[in-house]
Design a protein around this motif. Structure first.
Motif, PDB file in Angstrom:
ATOM      1  N   PHE A 134       0.860  -1.213  -0.141  1.00 15.22           N
ATOM      2  CA  PHE A 134      -0.006  -0.216  -0.022  1.00 15.22           C
ATOM      3  C   PHE A 134       0.947   1.244   0.081  1.00 15.22           C
ATOM      4  O   PHE A 134       1.873   1.363   0.740  1.00 15.22           O
ATOM      5  N   ILE A 135       0.574   2.116  -0.836  1.00 14.40           N
ATOM      6  CA  ILE A 135       1.194   3.271  -1.075  1.00 14.40           C
ATOM      7  C   ILE A 135       0.715   4.513  -0.389  1.00 14.40           C
ATOM      8  O   ILE A 135      -0.355   4.865  -0.727  1.00 14.40           O
ATOM      9  N   ILE A 136       1.399   5.071   0.779  1.00 15.20           N
ATOM     10  CA  ILE A 136       0.640   6.320   1.579  1.00 15.20           C
ATOM     11  C   ILE A 136       0.693   7.299   0.712  1.00 15.20           C
ATOM     12  O   ILE A 136       1.348   7.646   0.052  1.00 15.20           O
ATOM     13  N   ASP A 152       5.707   6.671   0.937  1.00 18.10           N
ATOM     14  CA  ASP A 152       6.190   5.717   1.764  1.00 18.10           C
ATOM     15  C   ASP A 152       5.215   4.331   1.505  1.00 18.10           C
ATOM     16  O   ASP A 152       4.172   4.573   0.877  1.00 18.10           O
ATOM     17  N   VAL A 153       6.028   3.305   1.435  1.00 18.24           N
ATOM     18  CA  VAL A 153       5.158   2.046   1.264  1.00 18.24           C
ATOM     19  C   VAL A 153       5.313   1.100   2.442  1.00 18.24           C
ATOM     20  O   VAL A 153       6.313   0.884   3.167  1.00 18.24           O
ATOM     21  N   VAL A 154       3.905   0.703   2.671  1.00 16.17           N
ATOM     22  CA  VAL A 154       3.553  -0.365   3.851  1.00 16.17           C
ATOM     23  C   VAL A 154       3.079  -1.822   2.988  1.00 16.17           C
ATOM     24  O   VAL A 154       2.633  -1.917   2.119  1.00 16.17           O
ATOM     25  N   ILE A 155       3.862  -2.850   3.796  1.00 12.09           N
ATOM     26  CA  ILE A 155       3.427  -4.230   3.546  1.00 12.09           C
ATOM     27  C   ILE A 155       2.496  -4.874   4.558  1.00 12.09           C
ATOM     28  O   ILE A 155       2.918  -4.862   5.731  1.00 12.09           O
ATOM     29  N   GLY A 156       1.346  -5.071   4.225  1.00 13.89           N
ATOM     30  CA  GLY A 156       0.530  -5.742   5.292  1.00 13.89           C
ATOM     31  C   GLY A 156       0.182  -7.181   5.174  1.00 13.89           C
ATOM     32  O   GLY A 156       0.303  -7.801   3.819  1.00 13.89           O
ATOM     33  N   GLU A 157       0.167  -8.089   6.281  1.00 15.23           N
ATOM     34  CA  GLU A 157      -0.134  -9.421   6.028  1.00 15.23           C
ATOM     35  C   GLU A 157      -1.566  -9.578   6.502  1.00 15.23           C
ATOM     36  O   GLU A 157      -2.145  -8.894   7.522  1.00 15.23           O
ATOM     37  N   LYS A 158      -2.490 -10.412   5.770  1.00 19.02           N
ATOM     38  CA  LYS A 158      -3.795 -10.540   5.918  1.00 19.02           C
ATOM     39  C   LYS A 158      -4.255 -11.195   7.170  1.00 19.02           C
ATOM     40  O   LYS A 158      -3.574 -12.074   7.471  1.00 19.02           O
ATOM     41  N   VAL A 159      -5.471 -10.371   7.841  1.00 18.19           N
ATOM     42  CA  VAL A 159      -6.008 -11.205   9.105  1.00 18.19           C
ATOM     43  C   VAL A 159      -7.112 -11.803   8.764  1.00 18.19           C
ATOM     44  O   VAL A 159      -8.152 -11.012   8.108  1.00 18.19           O
ATOM     45  N   ALA A 160      -7.454 -12.867   8.909  1.00 15.87           N
ATOM     46  CA  ALA A 160      -8.596 -13.611   8.597  1.00 15.87           C
ATOM     47  C   ALA A 160      -9.669 -13.097   9.588  1.00 15.87           C
ATOM     48  O   ALA A 160      -9.686 -12.702  10.703  1.00 15.87           O
ATOM     49  N   ARG A 161     -10.983 -13.025   9.021  1.00 10.25           N
ATOM     50  CA  ARG A 161     -12.137 -12.349   9.621  1.00 10.25           C
ATOM     51  C   ARG A 161     -12.337 -13.123  11.047  1.00 10.25           C
ATOM     52  O   ARG A 161     -12.585 -12.469  12.134  1.00 10.25           O
ATOM     53  N   PHE A 222       8.795   0.650   4.221  1.00  9.68           N
ATOM     54  CA  PHE A 222       9.795   1.110   3.193  1.00  9.68           C
ATOM     55  C   PHE A 222       9.480   2.506   2.962  1.00  9.68           C
ATOM     56  O   PHE A 222       8.472   3.167   2.421  1.00  9.68           O
ATOM     57  N   PHE A 223      10.596   3.266   3.561  1.00  8.55           N
ATOM     58  CA  PHE A 223      10.467   4.807   3.421  1.00  8.55           C
ATOM     59  C   PHE A 223      10.773   5.559   2.109  1.00  8.55           C
ATOM     60  O   PHE A 223      11.791   5.033   1.668  1.00  8.55           O
ATOM     61  N   HIS A 224      10.321   6.428   1.658  1.00  6.25           N
ATOM     62  CA  HIS A 224      10.396   7.122   0.329  1.00  6.25           C
ATOM     63  C   HIS A 224      11.579   8.218   0.558  1.00  6.25           C
ATOM     64  O   HIS A 224      11.987   8.701  -0.209  1.00  6.25           O
TER      65      HIS A 224
END
Length: 252
Positions: A134-136, A152-161, A222-224
């Motif tokens: 996801f790009i901020i 800046d770019v963040v990387i997320g790990e999916k959370v099951a419902r 990851f910071f720009h």
């Protein structure tokens, strides 16, 4: 029907290029390239010329001959020395949500074909979970010249419902609803989340579990920009001095 699709599949194999990587070189969509390779669609003449010129392959050959690996290795250009190709086996590909595809992602986040066509991030991380980039594009998670800033770019790990209730408060999450994509800190509130921004003046939001399409826990950032490490050292020294002063004050 030409042999174009079969030949570009063989070119990709020789060059160790994924469909996504090959498509990006020529401003194509991954699905479009797949249609060419499977013979479901024929490319425009401009596309054929661009690919043939890029790899220095005669247009007639790429259309009418089933090229062999040995033939491809004799052509000039990028195929001149396949041993020089960069191997990226240690990198993983992560589909990325950009400012330009926010709305499309909200409506098609459960469509596997749409996800395949998202731009990929190649990252040197070791994680077998489902990830999303996801790009901020705002200042909601910035504070005192720190935090997250646009690009800046963040990387997320999916959370099951089923695991929503296990989410730890105050951690950073990417939340997808029916009309928004939000990057906030989450706090539990009786089958609801309270979403808090780090930037002052941004109101808290309350969202029910039932209103949420996806939740991604931020695992990497990851910071720009280059972080001000010098300033961080100063802050650490000030904190240390303050701690020592408090100890001295308590002993008097």
């Amino acid at each position: 029907m030409s042999l174009f699709g079969k030949n570009i599949r063989k070119i990709r194999s020789v060059k160790s290029l994924s469909q996504q990587s090959f498509a990006e070189i020529f401003d194509l969509k991954r699905g479009t390239l797949g249609a060419y390779e499977e013979g479901r669609s024929e490319p425009k003449i401009e596309t054929i010329i661009k690919i043939a010129n890029h790899f220095s392959i005669p247009i007639g050959d790429i259309l009418t001959e089933e090229l062999t690996v040995n033939q491809l290795l004799k052509f000039r250009g990028d195929l001149e020395n396949p041993n020089l190709s960069i191997k990226n086996n240690s990198f993983i590909k992560v589909p990325c949500i950009t400012p330009g595809n926010h709305l499309d992602y909200i409506h098609h986040c459960d469509n596997k074909n749409f996800i395949k066509d998202l731009p990929d991030l190649n990252l040197p991380v070791n994680n077998n979970a489902e990830l999303r980039g996801f790009i901020i594009d705002n200042l909601e998670m910035s504070k005192n010249n720190e935090g997250l800033y646009p690009k800046d770019v963040v990387i997320g790990e999916k959370v099951a419902r089923k695991n929503f209730t296990d989410i730890q408060s105050s951690c950073l999450f990417l939340v997808i609803t029916d009309d928004k994509i939000l990057m906030r800190r989450l706090f539990q509130a009786n089958k609801k989340f309270i979403l808090k921004a780090d930037h002052r003046g941004i109101e808290d939001l309350q969202i029910k579990y039932s209103e949420i399409k996806e939740v991604w826990e931020v695992k990497y950032v990851f910071f720009h920009r280059v972080l001000d490490f010098k300033n961080n050292e100063v802050q650490e020294k000030l904190s240390y001095l303050e701690e020592e002063f408090n100890k001295l004050k308590s002993s008097l």
